[in-house]
Design a protein around this motif. Structure first.
Motif, PDB file in Angstrom:
ATOM      1  N   VAL A  19       0.844  -1.201   0.000  1.00 21.20           N
ATOM      2  CA  VAL A  19       0.000   0.000   0.000  1.00 21.20           C
ATOM      3  C   VAL A  19       0.876   1.247   0.000  1.00 21.20           C
ATOM      4  CG1 VAL A  19      -1.779   1.309   1.208  1.00 21.20           C
ATOM      5  CG2 VAL A  19      -1.829  -1.192   1.239  1.00 21.20           C
ATOM      6  N   ASP A  20       0.750   2.050  -1.040  1.00 24.71           N
ATOM      7  CA  ASP A  20       1.490   3.302  -1.163  1.00 24.71           C
ATOM      8  C   ASP A  20       0.580   4.445  -0.716  1.00 24.71           C
ATOM      9  OD1 ASP A  20       2.983   5.498  -1.842  1.00 24.71           O
ATOM     10  OD2 ASP A  20       2.949   5.138  -3.999  1.00 24.71           O
ATOM     11  N   LEU A  21       0.647   4.786   0.554  1.00 28.91           N
ATOM     12  CA  LEU A  21      -0.252   5.817   1.078  1.00 28.91           C
ATOM     13  C   LEU A  21       0.013   7.209   0.499  1.00 28.91           C
ATOM     14  CD1 LEU A  21      -0.609   4.785   4.832  1.00 28.91           C
ATOM     15  CD2 LEU A  21      -2.347   4.635   3.048  1.00 28.91           C
ATOM     16  N   PRO A  22       1.254   7.692   0.494  1.00 30.34           N
ATOM     17  CA  PRO A  22       1.472   9.053  -0.025  1.00 30.34           C
ATOM     18  C   PRO A  22       1.329   9.162  -1.538  1.00 30.34           C
ATOM     19  CG  PRO A  22       3.562   8.073   0.642  1.00 30.34           C
ATOM     20  CD  PRO A  22       2.477   7.142   1.107  1.00 30.34           C
ATOM     21  N   GLU A  23       1.412   8.035  -2.246  1.00 26.23           N
ATOM     22  CA  GLU A  23       1.235   8.015  -3.710  1.00 26.23           C
ATOM     23  C   GLU A  23       2.096   9.081  -4.398  1.00 26.23           C
ATOM     24  OE1 GLU A  23      -3.126   8.397  -3.544  1.00 26.23           O
ATOM     25  OE2 GLU A  23      -3.224   6.386  -4.415  1.00 26.23           O
ATOM     26  N   GLY A  24       3.358   9.127  -3.992  1.00 25.71           N
ATOM     27  CA  GLY A  24       4.301  10.041  -4.621  1.00 25.71           C
ATOM     28  C   GLY A  24       4.347  11.427  -4.016  1.00 25.71           C
ATOM     29  N   CYS A  25       3.439  11.742  -3.112  1.00 21.56           N
ATOM     30  CA  CYS A  25       3.439  13.068  -2.488  1.00 21.56           C
ATOM     31  C   CYS A  25       4.632  13.200  -1.536  1.00 21.56           C
ATOM     32  CB  CYS A  25       2.149  13.309  -1.717  1.00 21.56           C
ATOM     33  SG  CYS A  25       0.712  13.550  -2.763  1.00 21.56           S
ATOM     34  N   ILE A  26       5.350  14.272  -1.660  1.00 21.54           N
ATOM     35  CA  ILE A  26       6.485  14.575  -0.794  1.00 21.54           C
ATOM     36  C   ILE A  26       6.551  16.096  -0.689  1.00 21.54           C
ATOM     37  CG2 ILE A  26       8.263  14.759  -2.561  1.00 21.54           C
ATOM     38  CD1 ILE A  26       8.886  12.641   0.499  1.00 21.54           C
ATOM     39  N   THR A  27       7.032  16.607   0.425  1.00 20.89           N
ATOM     40  CA  THR A  27       7.012  18.050   0.646  1.00 20.89           C
ATOM     41  C   THR A  27       8.419  18.635   0.602  1.00 20.89           C
ATOM     42  OG1 THR A  27       5.032  17.897   2.030  1.00 20.89           O
ATOM     43  CG2 THR A  27       6.365  19.893   2.235  1.00 20.89           C
ATOM     44  N   PRO A  28       8.678  19.572  -0.325  1.00 17.31           N
ATOM     45  CA  PRO A  28       9.966  20.268  -0.328  1.00 17.31           C
ATOM     46  C   PRO A  28      10.007  21.272   0.821  1.00 17.31           C
ATOM     47  CG  PRO A  28       8.554  21.132  -2.071  1.00 17.31           C
ATOM     48  CD  PRO A  28       7.818  19.984  -1.462  1.00 17.31           C
TER      49      PRO A  28
ATOM     50  N   PRO B 135      15.631  27.037   7.937  1.00 19.09           N
ATOM     51  CA  PRO B 135      16.928  26.813   8.585  1.00 19.09           C
ATOM     52  C   PRO B 135      17.005  25.438   9.247  1.00 19.09           C
ATOM     53  CG  PRO B 135      16.179  29.037   9.011  1.00 19.09           C
ATOM     54  CD  PRO B 135      15.052  28.334   8.316  1.00 19.09           C
ATOM     55  N   GLY B 136      18.013  24.667   8.873  1.00 18.53           N
ATOM     56  CA  GLY B 136      18.194  23.339   9.457  1.00 18.53           C
ATOM     57  C   GLY B 136      17.548  22.221   8.674  1.00 18.53           C
ATOM     58  N   PHE B 137      16.624  22.562   7.781  1.00 14.71           N
ATOM     59  CA  PHE B 137      15.929  21.556   6.987  1.00 14.71           C
ATOM     60  C   PHE B 137      15.815  22.039   5.542  1.00 14.71           C
ATOM     61  CE2 PHE B 137      14.543  20.716  11.294  1.00 14.71           C
ATOM     62  CZ  PHE B 137      14.569  19.332  11.368  1.00 14.71           C
ATOM     63  N   ASN B 138      16.564  21.382   4.680  1.00 15.56           N
ATOM     64  CA  ASN B 138      16.494  21.688   3.256  1.00 15.56           C
ATOM     65  C   ASN B 138      16.470  20.381   2.484  1.00 15.56           C
ATOM     66  OD1 ASN B 138      16.835  24.742   2.577  1.00 15.56           O
ATOM     67  ND2 ASN B 138      18.248  24.386   4.282  1.00 15.56           N
ATOM     68  N   GLY B 139      15.363  20.144   1.807  1.00 15.94           N
ATOM     69  CA  GLY B 139      15.229  18.908   1.059  1.00 15.94           C
ATOM     70  C   GLY B 139      13.787  18.495   0.957  1.00 15.94           C
ATOM     71  N   ASP B 140      13.574  17.246   0.568  1.00 20.54           N
ATOM     72  CA  ASP B 140      12.224  16.702   0.436  1.00 20.54           C
ATOM     73  C   ASP B 140      11.937  15.766   1.604  1.00 20.54           C
ATOM     74  OD1 ASP B 140      11.871  18.036  -1.968  1.00 20.54           O
ATOM     75  OD2 ASP B 140      12.667  16.364  -3.145  1.00 20.54           O
ATOM     76  N   TYR B 141      10.822  15.995   2.276  1.00 16.67           N
ATOM     77  CA  TYR B 141      10.474  15.223   3.460  1.00 16.67           C
ATOM     78  C   TYR B 141       9.047  14.709   3.347  1.00 16.67           C
ATOM     79  CZ  TYR B 141      14.566  17.615   5.367  1.00 16.67           C
ATOM     80  OH  TYR B 141      15.836  18.106   5.566  1.00 16.67           O
TER      81      TYR B 141
ATOM     82  N   ASP C 279       1.183  14.627   3.851  1.00 16.77           N
ATOM     83  CA  ASP C 279       1.367  13.798   2.655  1.00 16.77           C
ATOM     84  C   ASP C 279       0.658  12.454   2.804  1.00 16.77           C
ATOM     85  OD1 ASP C 279       2.998  15.712   1.392  1.00 16.77           O
ATOM     86  OD2 ASP C 279       4.771  14.995   2.456  1.00 16.77           O
ATOM     87  N   ILE C 280       0.524  12.003   4.050  1.00 15.15           N
ATOM     88  CA  ILE C 280      -0.209  10.758   4.313  1.00 15.15           C
ATOM     89  C   ILE C 280      -1.688  11.039   4.574  1.00 15.15           C
ATOM     90  CG2 ILE C 280      -0.480   8.850   5.953  1.00 15.15           C
ATOM     91  CD1 ILE C 280       2.546   8.771   6.196  1.00 15.15           C
ATOM     92  N   ALA C 281      -1.972  12.092   5.342  1.00 11.37           N
ATOM     93  CA  ALA C 281      -3.357  12.395   5.713  1.00 11.37           C
ATOM     94  C   ALA C 281      -4.244  12.669   4.502  1.00 11.37           C
ATOM     95  CB  ALA C 281      -3.395  13.588   6.669  1.00 11.37           C
TER      96      ALA C 281
END
Length: 210
Positions: A173-182, A186-192, A197-199
């Motif tokens: 089961v792929d819950l996020p279905e490709g959803c990811i948050t850029p 400060p301290g967080f740079n990337g895709d998480y 994304d699940i809700a």
């Protein structure tokens, strides 16, 4: 002098009113967590909360579209409902490390930790959700540590959404279905992988919220 006394008394009364209002609100929130509809819960249901701590504020700042800052999965043991979740900064005892933990659902949704909450369920075959919950329980038993690097490629450690994605993905089961948050703060740079994304998954349906 009399005017000063009147102002002081007014301020004291006003402070008392705010204090009583705050106490009443806290009591209502505490009562709310004791009235969870546990009779409708099923193993594998996914729980979300909007937290009150610094970590929650960071998550919500990073994901401005999201309603919730943390997530976990329901598991029943000995007739009681528990939430298995990967969480930082909530030790059960002195010296406890950040890890995958299991705690009563009332504690997860306690007013000191949650201002909002929800329980969502995978639509379809409930045996899939049950297996996902048992998989999460094994991660708890293995004392899997919290993933402070937030690296989805490394499953030797887990952060909250990573745990949910991992146990359900193992069941196909792929819950996020490709959803990811850029994220670019400060301290967080990337895709998480964020709670939102699940809700927002179309595979889930809401069964309870507050």
């Amino acid at each position: 002098m009399r005017n000063t006394l009147h102002i002081a008394l007014f301020a004291a009364n006003l402070s008392g009113m705010f204090f009583l209002a705050a106490c009443k609100e806290n009591n209502l929130r505490a009562k709310r967590t004791m009235l969870l509809p546990k009779e409708i819960f099923k193993e594998g249901d996914i729980v979300f909360r909007r937290g009150t701590g610094i970590t929650s504020r960071v998550v919500l700042a990073a994901d401005r579209q999201g309603t919730y800052s943390h997530t976990g999965i329901l598991k029943q043991e000995g007739g009681m409902w528990y939430v298995i979740h990967a969480v930082p900064g909530e030790p059960d005892f002195k010296g406890d490390v950040d890890r995958v933990k299991m705690e009563p659902v009332e504690q997860f949704f306690h007013a000191e930790r949650a201002t909002r909450g929800a329980v969502m369920r995978l639509q379809g075959d409930s045996t899939v959700a049950g297996r996902a919950a048992r998989s999460a329980f094994r991660l708890f038993q293995e004392h899997v540590l919290f993933d402070h690097e937030y690296d989805l490629a490394d499953t030797t450690k887990m952060y909250c959404t990573e745990l949910i994605d991992y146990v359900y993905r193992n069941e196909g089961v792929d819950l996020p279905e490709g959803c990811i948050t850029p994220v670019h703060i400060p301290g967080f740079n990337g895709d998480y992988l964020m709670p939102n994304d699940i809700a927002q998954s179309k595979r889930l349906c809401m069964i309870y919220y507050f």
